[in-house]
Structure formats: structure tokens, C-alpha cells
Write an enzyme that holds these catalytic residues in place. Structure first.
Site, short mmCIF file in Angstrom:
data_model
loop_
_atom_site.label_atom_id
_atom_site.label_comp_id
_atom_site.label_asym_id
_atom_site.label_seq_id
_atom_site.Cartn_x
_atom_site.Cartn_y
_atom_site.Cartn_z
N LYS A 1 0.62 -1.41 -0.21
CA LYS A 1 0.18 0.01 0.33
C LYS A 1 0.80 1.13 0.19
CE LYS A 1 -4.21 -1.71 0.68
NZ LYS A 1 -5.19 -2.48 2.48
N ARG B 1 -4.11 -10.25 4.79
CA ARG B 1 -4.60 -10.40 3.25
C ARG B 1 -3.70 -9.53 2.31
NH1 ARG B 1 -7.02 -6.54 -0.57
NH2 ARG B 1 -8.26 -7.49 -2.02
N1 HH2 Z 1 -7.49 -3.41 0.60
C1 HH2 Z 1 -7.99 -3.83 -0.86
C2 HH2 Z 1 -9.08 -4.01 -1.36
N2 HH2 Z 1 -9.46 -4.98 -0.34
N3 HH2 Z 1 -10.36 -5.70 2.09
C3 HH2 Z 1 -9.95 -5.98 3.04
N4 HH2 Z 1 -10.65 -5.99 4.13
N5 HH2 Z 1 -8.54 -5.05 3.73
C4 HH2 Z 1 -7.76 -4.29 2.96
O1 HH2 Z 1 -7.29 -3.28 3.78
C5 HH2 Z 1 -9.01 -4.00 1.57
C6 HH2 Z 1 -9.66 -5.29 0.80
C7 HH2 Z 1 -7.59 -2.99 -1.47
O2 HH2 Z 1 -5.94 -3.93 -2.63
P1 HH2 Z 1 -5.77 -4.31 -3.73
O3 HH2 Z 1 -7.30 -5.38 -3.05
O4 HH2 Z 1 -4.65 -4.74 -3.61
O5 HH2 Z 1 -6.41 -2.99 -4.57
P2 HH2 Z 1 -8.01 -2.62 -5.25
O6 HH2 Z 1 -8.60 -2.03 -4.42
O7 HH2 Z 1 -6.66 -1.65 -6.61
O8 HH2 Z 1 -7.94 -3.84 -6.27
#
Ligand code: HH2
Length: 280
Positions: free
Chosen positions: A220, A254
Site C-alpha cells: 500500500k 490479506r
Molecule cells: N484492501 C484492498 C481491497 N480490499 N479488503 C479488506 N478487508 N482489507 C483491505 O485492506 C483491502 C480490502 C485494496 O487492495 P487491492 O485489492 O490490492 O487493490 P484494489 O482495491 O485496487 O483492487
């Protein structure tokens, strides 16, 4: 401590690794890599082989400023991947805040609903209640497109804690058992880097709410702010944040980089399991 999901009861006496599968063209760190179903399914298989304890499949990016995707398009992205992932022997989570996608995911055998809006959308609680599904309730404010304007807190740990406690109560009030609920501070969501670090420093207070905590620090932006590294060079920083999160009570991590995180946790567990010579 356990997390009851639909098909599996996860023992959280050791921290667990949730592998991220983004079936999106625009996720912040891996957008476009797994956005055809075949590539995404291969990615699921790889993460399980690397030791993922569960998978989290998402069809809409929630990065700051991300455009919204309608429910049909989101479902079209993830349906085939979810069907294949449920055959891999680990619980499968679907990352969505839309009740319609939740319902379809449950029909298709999802074990967990991971909702960055903590089941606040009208109809979301009703969509999951009574299904026996595990839920992850995350703190954020507003919508991804505008959330950074809402990053204003007095005591960020207290405010996030009050929100999570209230959402856990709402979930239980609608019939979701406490043992199905996991809470998440929502690192990076409507929070500045300072807020994210304050939250991690105070995360133990959130663990004391009595529900297992999930932490998502992987790659992040705050890690980039600290190290000056672009997203593809944030693995060491992600591991450091993940271990700090575990030491402050996180039970589920995660992550994008499953193999490296599993190794880091093995070292952690080995130290925990060592007997110290000279002590009784
Ligand atoms: N972070 C992201 C998405 N979903 N869900 C939970 N429970 N906790 C988190 O910290 C979280 C989440 C963002 O990360 P990522 O899926 O890699 O990116 P994007 O939202 O751009 O797909």
C-alpha cells in the site's frame, strides 16, 4: 479463536494468510495481470500452492479514485474464477460491497464476504444473514472516488474502533453469529499515511473488541511514502508491516505475496515454539 466460514472453521491460534486475486483491469498493484478468468484461476492455484489459507477474489478496484463497476460486470469478471477457486480446498472470500454480487457469490459457494463498506449498503445485511457465511467488516468512509477528502480524525483508533464495534453489533443484530465476524481497520481507506501508522501503533486496542482482526498492508501507498519505493518494490516493507500487524493482534493477513508472507510467519512461529534454555 476461530473464524467460522461457510464450509471451513479456520483455527486462528496461528495467523492466517489470505491471498489476493484481483480480477480487474485497474487494481493499484496488479491490475490487468489476472483479468482474464484463465489467468486468475492459475493465480488462485499458485497462491494455494504457496500456502494461502484462504483466497479473496475481487472484481472491482477500490483504490483511491477508482471508477465504479456495475453489479453485472463485476459478477461477470469473478463468476468463473469463484467456481474454480471453490474446488481448491481452502475457504474462498469475495471482495464486494454490492448486495446483488453477495447473493450471487453465496449461491455459487463463496465461504466469506469481504466488504470494504462493512455491510452498510441497503440490503447487504439481509443478503448475507442466515447463510452461514463468514464476513469481514472493514472501516472506510465515503466511496473510493472521494474517500481521501474524509480523512479527518481526532483519535483515529477510537473512531475506527467505535465504527467497527457498531457494525459488528449490526451484523449480529441481523442474525450473523459472532464467530463468523472478522473486523478490519481498513488501512489506506479514507486515511492518510499518518492515520494508517497511528492505527497500526494502536491496533491492539481494536483487537480488544473481541473479534479476530484482518490487516491489509500489502504494497500500500503508505509503505511507498515511508520507503520511497514504487509499488513493485514494496515486498520488504509489506512484510515488516504484516509482522507488526500480527504483533498487534492481527489474525489474518490479506496479501499479494503469499510465499514470502508464509515464510515470515514460519519464522515467527518457530520463535514462538522455541523453549528457552535455562528457564523452567
Ligand atoms: N484492501 C484492498 C481491497 N480490499 N479488503 C479488506 N478487508 N482489507 C483491505 O485492506 C483491502 C480490502 C485494496 O487492495 P487491492 O485489492 O490490492 O487493490 P484494489 O482495491 O485496487 O483492487
Amino acid at each position: 479463536m476461530h473464524w467460522q466460514t461457510r464450509r471451513f472453521r479456520l483455527d486462528l491460534s496461528r495467523p492466517r494468510v489470505m491471498g489476493i486475486v484481483n480480477v480487474t483491469p485497474d487494481s493499484f498493484s496488479d491490475g490487468g495481470r489476472h483479468d482474464d478468468a484463465r489467468a486468475a484461476i492459475a493465480h488462485c492455484e499458485r497462491l494455494v500452492a504457496e500456502g494461502a489459507d484462504l483466497l479473496d477474489i475481487g472484481g472491482e478496484s477500490t483504490r483511491p479514485g477508482a471508477p465504479r463497476v456495475d453489479a453485472d460486470s463485476e459478477w461477470a469478471r469473478i463468476a468463473g474464477v469463484l467456481a474454480a477457486a471453490t474446488q481448491l480446498g481452502v475457504p474462498v472470500s469475495v471482495d464486494t460491497y454490492k448486495p446483488e454480487v453477495m447473493r450471487r457469490a453465496l449461491d455459487a459457494g463463496a465461504d466469506v464476504i469481504n466488504d470494504v463498506q462493512a455491510l452498510q449498503a441497503p440490503g447487504a445485511l439481509a443478503a448475507v444473514a442466515g447463510s452461514g457465511v463468514g464476513v469481514c467488516l472493514m472501516h472506510m468512509r465515503g466511496e473510493p472516488a472521494s474517500m481521501m477528502e474524509l480523512a479527518v480524525y481526532g483519535d483515529v483508533v477510537a473512531e475506527v474502533g467505535a465504527f467497527l464495534a457498531q457494525r459488528a453489533q449490526a451484523a449480529q443484530g441481523s442474525g450473523i453469529p459472532a464467530e463468523c465476524i472478522v473486523l478490519d481497520p481498513g488501512y489506506g481507506f479514507a486515511k492518510t499515511s499518518t492515520h494508517n501508522l497511528q492505527l497500526l501503533a494502536g491496533q491492539q486496542r481494536l483487537a480488544e473488541l473481541g473479534y479476530p482482526l484482518l490487516a491489509g498492508w500489502s504494497r500500500k501507498r503508505t509503505l511507498g511514502d515511508i520507503t520511497g519505493r514504487p509499488v513493485e518494490q514494496r515486498l520488504p516493507a509489506s512484510l515488516a508491516a504484516a509482522l507488526r500487524a500480527v504483533s498487534a493482534g492481527a489474525k489474518v493477513l490479506r496479501v499479494h505475496d503469499v510465499a514470502a508472507t508464509v515464510d515470515a510467519l514460519k519464522v515467527w512461529a518457530a520463535v514462538d515454539g522455541a523453549t528457552i534454555q535455562g528457564t523452567e
